[in-house]
Design an enzyme around this catalytic site. Structure first.
Site, PDB file in Angstrom:
ATOM      1  N   GLY A 155      25.575  33.021  49.724  1.00 48.13           N
ATOM      2  CA  GLY A 155      25.284  32.964  48.293  1.00 48.13           C
ATOM      3  C   GLY A 155      26.510  33.286  47.454  1.00 48.13           C
ATOM      4  CB  SER A 156      26.795  34.667  44.041  1.00 45.76           C
ATOM      5  OG  SER A 156      26.062  33.629  43.437  1.00 45.76           O
ATOM      6  CB  THR A 157      28.657  37.628  48.693  1.00 45.67           C
ATOM      7  OG1 THR A 157      28.313  36.756  49.773  1.00 45.67           O
ATOM      8  CG2 THR A 157      27.456  38.462  48.290  1.00 45.67           C
ATOM      9  CB  ILE A 158      30.918  32.615  49.266  1.00 46.52           C
ATOM     10  CG1 ILE A 158      31.949  32.091  50.279  1.00 46.52           C
ATOM     11  CG2 ILE A 158      30.569  31.538  48.248  1.00 46.52           C
ATOM     12  CD1 ILE A 158      31.436  30.935  51.123  1.00 46.52           C
ATOM     13  CE  LYS A 159      28.594  31.854  42.343  1.00 48.68           C
ATOM     14  NZ  LYS A 159      27.673  32.137  41.219  1.00 48.68           N
TER      15      LYS A 159
END
Length: 624
Positions: free
Chosen positions: A317-321
């Site tokens: 999810g957004s932890t990869i951003k």
């Protein structure tokens, strides 16, 4: 000519005769001498004591209980012509009845069956019928049983796990070895047990030690008359872990009523805590688990048997951003330029909307704001400018899509997709829309919680540490290892400011739970969708309105202190909805516990009030 032939035959005859005489008088002498030696010498192996496993404060996680095993002399069965199989004779039945009389919990029929199964005309060794009786239980029975020459009572150890289910997925458990395992390792063959999972498996060769032996001289009646040689076993080779059992206990309490994972790691790779919840009691496996207990484990929908720390692969999810932004930067994409977010984008003439999590949009968005408010559109547009192959190459350098190298078995690699990967896996081409959803950690992307924790340590320090649970192996300190990956420092600093905002600013997605801690934390929330959202649905349903197993997984990955990072805390709550409201309270309580225990210095030690979250309802939450 005739004389030459006769001479050759004569010479050959004498050569054969001399060779045979040599075989009989010299070589056979060596053979029979060795055979005689074997008849007067016996080698008895001494089993090593398996090493203990301790936490960082010396608390026992795996220890050996001292007791005894009972063996019965062989050849106490007879062949029944009617039943056409071997059965117990009268002497065996009386012997086992005597054992059961002393230990009523034992089953006489099972003991007889066990003996009969292993007895044969070719076996001359005593046959084990009772694997373990505790020391206290044997005290009263020993004088009565030991006088019977058909019984042999030997000292034995049994593995115990005092912490129960608190650290199962780290420590693992031992079990009876099988034929294949016995063939590979002579120590395992003699000891009869082997590490099956966790550190027990990873460090089995260290923990099990090395066999000792006694070489003795025996009489014609096999009576021991002298000890010729003795070599002590190499044992008590302990493991000291980085794990803090107190923190393990606290995290288990925080997860009650939920399922998920938490990893607490020093920026040097020392893993202070690793919880995969729910768990199970490893003591169930030591003597062989019952069918009932096994069925309960494998049918539990929350998968207690899976080590989710290294074996659970989830969309990040957004932890990869943050990693995506660094990948854009590495590829030369202008990450400092803003993007306008109106709540979605479309590709070409397609009417398909790739939506931002906020249907109202975020307006003009720069890098820091994109991290703080987790704007999806910013990453969609930058990803299209960069391309999937460049993105994937950089992410793997930051620890995603590759194994961390942790000292646990069965670690999953996760997935960071690119064009060659999809061609190999599905024999299909890559689509631009797949680049879009990959930029926010959805699509084919998968990561383990430990990979996300390791990657977070890189964001905090610019060094990628190799995670490790063990600190000391048999007295030897484990060497710390790192990898580096050069990134744009200015862009990284902006990303860190965005992570600071996530936990501390007014519009940060984790502000409510993370802004009131005794230390300043930086982090990123994330939501991993389990089911896709229909295009026709204009207003997203609340996660709490979805069926529990259809709700998204909730991420929060953090590091602290912000100015001088020391620790990473990564939390995933399965079907938890959204990271800030579900994973956030758990991460916050972890930091409070650590501060209270002195992990951030003496200023906070013993002064922090800890909150009880065990009454929180399963999977409820809101916020991105």
């Amino acid at each position: 000519m005739r004389f030459s032939i006769i001479l050759i035959i004569f010479v050959l005859f004498w050569l054969m005769l001399i060779s045979r005489i040599y075989q009989i008088s010299i070589k056979s002498n060596y053979y029979y001498e060795n055979l005689a030696q074997m008849n007067i010498e016996r080698k008895y192996f001494i089993k090593p004591v398996r090493g203990e496993i301790l936490d960082r404060h010396g608390k026992l996680l795996a220890v050996n209980d001292i007791g005894f095993s009972i063996k019965i002399a062989p050849h106490l069965t007879k062949y029944d012509k009617i039943l056409k199989k071997r059965v117990a004779d009268t002497k065996l039945i009386k012997l086992i009845a005597g054992i059961v009389k002393e230990f009523p919990d034992l089953n006489q029929t099972k003991l007889i069956t066990k003996y009969v199964k292993k007895d044969s005309s070719y076996n001359h060794r005593y046959i084990p019928v009772v694997d373990f009786i505790g020391y206290d239980g044997m005290i009263g029975a020993y004088p009565k049983l030991s006088i019977n020459k058909s019984l042999k009572i030997e000292s034995e150890t049994k593995r115990m796990y005092p912490a129960g289910s608190l650290a199962t997925h780290i420590v693992g458990y031992v079990g009876r070895s099988n034929l294949k395992e016995n063939e590979k390792d002579p120590v395992v063959e003699k000891v009869g047990v082997i590490g099956k999972t966790g550190l027990e498996r990873e460090y089995n060769n260290v923990l099990q030690g090395e066999l000792g032996y006694r070489l003795v001289k025996v009489s014609a009646r096999n009576k021991e008359v002298a000890e010729l040689e003795k070599v002590d076993p190499k044992d008590d080779q302990n493991l000291v872990l980085n794990i803090d059992l107190g923190l393990q206990k606290r995290i288990n309490e925080l997860f009650v009523g939920q399922a998920g994972v938490a990893v607490v790691m020093g920026i040097d790779g020392d893993i202070i805590a690793g919880v995969s919840y729910p768990s199970y009691d490893p003591n169930l496996f030591v003597g062989g688990i019952s069918t009932k207990d096994w069925k309960a484990l494998i049918t539990n929908l929350d998968h207690p048997f899976t080590n989710k720390i290294v074996g659970g692969a989830y969309p990040p999810g957004s932890t990869i951003k943050m990693g995506m932004a660094l990948a854009f930067s590495k590829a030369g994409t202008a990450v400092e330029s803003t993007e306008y977010c109106k709540g979605y984008i479309t590709l070409g003439k397609s009417k398909h909307k790739f939506r931002c999590w906020s249907r109202y949009g975020h307006g003009q968005v720069g890098l820091r704001k994109a991290i703080r408010e987790s704007c999806d559109v910013y990453f969609y547009n930058k990803a299209l400018d960069t391309g999937i192959n460049s993105m994937a190459k950089s992410l793997r350098k930051m620890g995603l899509g590759v194994k961390t190298g942790v000292d646990l078995p069965r670690e999953r690699t996760g997935i960071v997709p690119d064009k060659p990967w999809k061609r190999k896996r599905f024999k299909q081409g890559w689509y631009r829309g797949e680049t879009v959803i990959s930029s926010i950690g959805q699509g084919y992307n998968l990561a383990t919680p430990l990979q996300v924790a390791q990657y977070t340590a890189f964001l905090a320090t610019e060094r990628l540490p190799t995670p490790h649970f063990v600190d000391v192996i048999a007295g030897r300190k484990v060497e710390k290892k790192y990898e580096t990956f050069e990134v744009n420092k200015q862009h990284l600093n902006t990303i860190r400011l965005g992570m600071y905002d996530v936990c501390n600013s007014q519009r940060g997605t984790a502000r409510r739970t993370m802004s009131k801690l005794p230390i300043i934390v930086a982090g990123k929330t994330g939501t991993s969708q389990v089911v896709s959202i229909p295009q026709g649905e204009k207003k997203r349903m609340l996660e709490s309105q979805l069926d529990y197993y259809s709700r998204s997984h909730a991420w929060l990955t953090t590091y602290a202190p912000y100015e001088n990072p020391k620790y990473v805390v990564t939390v995933l709550v399965e079907h938890g909805g959204h990271g800030g409201s579900t994973a956030g309270p758990i991460a916050a309580e972890i930091y409070k516990w650590m501060a209270n225990e002195g992990y951030f210095g003496d200023d906070f030690k013993g002064k922090i009030k800890l909150k009880d979250l065990t009454k929180k309802k399963k999977g409820d939450g809101h916020g991105h």
